[in-house]
Design a protein around this motif. Sequence first.
Motif, PDB file in Angstrom:
ATOM      1  N   GLN A 115       0.832  -1.294  -0.038  1.00 19.05           N
ATOM      2  CA  GLN A 115       0.046  -0.102  -0.004  1.00 19.05           C
ATOM      3  C   GLN A 115       0.867   1.222  -0.022  1.00 19.05           C
ATOM      4  O   GLN A 115       0.527   2.185  -0.741  1.00 19.05           O
ATOM      5  CB  GLN A 115      -1.031  -0.059   1.252  1.00 19.05           C
ATOM      6  N   GLN A 116       1.933   1.349   0.747  1.00 17.35           N
ATOM      7  CA  GLN A 116       2.799   2.395   1.037  1.00 17.35           C
ATOM      8  C   GLN A 116       3.496   2.508  -0.303  1.00 17.35           C
ATOM      9  O   GLN A 116       3.895   3.744  -0.679  1.00 17.35           O
ATOM     10  CB  GLN A 116       3.492   2.363   2.111  1.00 17.35           C
ATOM     11  N   ILE A 117       3.907   1.631  -0.848  1.00 14.04           N
ATOM     12  CA  ILE A 117       4.862   1.565  -2.193  1.00 14.04           C
ATOM     13  C   ILE A 117       3.722   2.113  -3.535  1.00 14.04           C
ATOM     14  O   ILE A 117       4.284   3.031  -4.190  1.00 14.04           O
ATOM     15  CB  ILE A 117       5.315   0.401  -2.473  1.00 14.04           C
ATOM     16  N   LEU A 118       2.769   1.518  -3.435  1.00 10.58           N
ATOM     17  CA  LEU A 118       1.764   1.774  -4.681  1.00 10.58           C
ATOM     18  C   LEU A 118       1.284   3.227  -4.424  1.00 10.58           C
ATOM     19  O   LEU A 118       0.947   3.903  -5.433  1.00 10.58           O
ATOM     20  CB  LEU A 118       0.567   0.991  -4.489  1.00 10.58           C
ATOM     21  N   CYS A 119       1.270   3.868  -3.215  1.00 10.75           N
ATOM     22  CA  CYS A 119       0.882   5.318  -3.012  1.00 10.75           C
ATOM     23  C   CYS A 119       1.623   6.117  -3.533  1.00 10.75           C
ATOM     24  O   CYS A 119       1.362   6.866  -4.457  1.00 10.75           O
ATOM     25  CB  CYS A 119       0.629   5.523  -1.521  1.00 10.75           C
ATOM     26  N   GLY A 120       3.016   6.138  -3.526  1.00 10.42           N
ATOM     27  CA  GLY A 120       3.881   6.892  -4.110  1.00 10.42           C
ATOM     28  C   GLY A 120       4.050   6.601  -5.554  1.00 10.42           C
ATOM     29  O   GLY A 120       4.059   7.576  -6.296  1.00 10.42           O
ATOM     30  N   TYR A 121       3.869   5.244  -5.998  1.00  8.64           N
ATOM     31  CA  TYR A 121       4.221   4.892  -7.268  1.00  8.64           C
ATOM     32  C   TYR A 121       3.204   5.446  -8.129  1.00  8.64           C
ATOM     33  O   TYR A 121       3.289   6.041  -9.229  1.00  8.64           O
ATOM     34  CB  TYR A 121       4.324   3.540  -7.381  1.00  8.64           C
ATOM     35  N   TYR A 122       1.967   5.344  -7.968  1.00 12.40           N
ATOM     36  CA  TYR A 122       0.824   5.872  -8.624  1.00 12.40           C
ATOM     37  C   TYR A 122       0.721   7.395  -8.751  1.00 12.40           C
ATOM     38  O   TYR A 122       0.407   7.613  -9.768  1.00 12.40           O
ATOM     39  CB  TYR A 122      -0.633   5.242  -7.830  1.00 12.40           C
ATOM     40  N   PHE A 180      -4.863  12.526  -5.685  1.00 16.16           N
ATOM     41  CA  PHE A 180      -4.674  11.041  -5.512  1.00 16.16           C
ATOM     42  C   PHE A 180      -5.582  10.606  -4.246  1.00 16.16           C
ATOM     43  O   PHE A 180      -6.461   9.640  -4.447  1.00 16.16           O
ATOM     44  CB  PHE A 180      -3.317  10.564  -5.183  1.00 16.16           C
ATOM     45  N   LEU A 181      -5.588  11.414  -3.314  1.00 15.09           N
ATOM     46  CA  LEU A 181      -6.465  11.223  -2.112  1.00 15.09           C
ATOM     47  C   LEU A 181      -8.000  11.366  -2.563  1.00 15.09           C
ATOM     48  O   LEU A 181      -8.724  10.570  -2.000  1.00 15.09           O
ATOM     49  CB  LEU A 181      -5.878  12.250  -0.916  1.00 15.09           C
ATOM     50  N   MET A 189       0.923  12.850   1.457  1.00 17.15           N
ATOM     51  CA  MET A 189       2.004  13.761   1.105  1.00 17.15           C
ATOM     52  C   MET A 189       3.248  13.163   1.008  1.00 17.15           C
ATOM     53  O   MET A 189       4.353  13.351   0.495  1.00 17.15           O
ATOM     54  CB  MET A 189       1.862  15.026   1.743  1.00 17.15           C
ATOM     55  N   CYS A 190       3.748  12.532   2.212  1.00 23.53           N
ATOM     56  CA  CYS A 190       4.670  11.763   2.730  1.00 23.53           C
ATOM     57  C   CYS A 190       5.143  10.769   1.801  1.00 23.53           C
ATOM     58  O   CYS A 190       6.317  10.559   1.266  1.00 23.53           O
ATOM     59  CB  CYS A 190       4.717  11.358   4.062  1.00 23.53           C
ATOM     60  N   LEU A 191       4.134   9.834   1.511  1.00 21.43           N
ATOM     61  CA  LEU A 191       4.562   8.846   0.478  1.00 21.43           C
ATOM     62  C   LEU A 191       4.849   9.204  -0.854  1.00 21.43           C
ATOM     63  O   LEU A 191       5.304   8.589  -1.665  1.00 21.43           O
ATOM     64  CB  LEU A 191       3.390   7.750   0.795  1.00 21.43           C
TER      65      LEU A 191
END
Length: 343
Positions: free
Chosen positions: A189-196, A207-208, A264-266
């Motif tokens: 989930q954390q990886i996909l958040c930044g990747y997408y 994104f949110l 924002m962080c991710l």
Amino acid sequence: MSVQLGRGLNGTDVFAWALNVVSCVFIIMVNKQLTSAKGYAFTFATTLSGMHFIITGFASKLIKQYLDDRKDEQNKQTDEKTDTKEKRHLPLMDLVTFVIVANLSIASLNTSLMINNVSLYQIAKLGIPPLSAVIERVWFGNSYAGNQIGAMFVTLVGVSLVTVAEFKVAGDSIGVGVALVSVVSSALQQILCGYYQRKNKMSSNDFLNAVSLWQGVTCLFFGPFMDYAFTHEWVMRYQLTYIPGLFIVLSCLLSVVVNASHFMCLGRFSPVSYQILGHTKTILVLVSGYFIFGGNISSQQLAGGFLAIIGMVMYGYFTQKLKAPAVATVVEVSPSSKRLEAL
């Protein structure tokens, strides 16, 4: 426009991280009072998560509309045409994938906390940073220097001393399986958040706005059934009074800040950096809980907190040191774009 604070780090990065840490500490304190037996016993965690995402979704839509209106007004004044709406589109497959993974993370973490002892739950969460590092290495080819890995290890040892009072991990095969699912799904989930965000050229708010309402709807649909499976009570039968209602509202409002700063962080940090620096929250929650709810801090926890802080400082220092040559190169080659490229 960002204010440079150091090599590879800027004011917006620090603001996002600090906002996430502070808001997470506050919402944990509020939720502890709301859900604990000594508080208001609202033990419906997945349903509460659904409320959080629904409110966050509406808030992000209002923010998006405000920002779009401002941009349209600026474009009218300068007679410029932009294609920002096209860039902000999240493909259906990306949306479905993220919502499934994110909701699986929420559900498995809540379930793990319910059916496992605290030791197993906390040790499982400590597996998220190294797994994220492995996935990033395989998926994106990212690598970490030896001093970063050493600092990561120091931090995880310190946090384990703080959070795991007894190193006796007990759990049946189902509990261990759920804990493993929570680790894998949370890392993804954390990886996909930044990747997408990067793939689709979306801001954290865009994104949110794209995912939060869908997360909220699915959590509210499945949440009552999942909560009943573990509490044997229906959320509809909860005796809601004025004070617990205020705490639910406060929890939902805080969740807007938590989710916004989380995305924002991710979008700015790697998942590993976010996890390592995010352990600040664990230390602050321990200290805040001691002063607000009372209790004792053992010598083991004090030693662990001190060790974790040392590890986080080391990790941040080594990470910024590795970024320094890249930033210096950008300044030499393209002074006009140094801020953009440094990020």
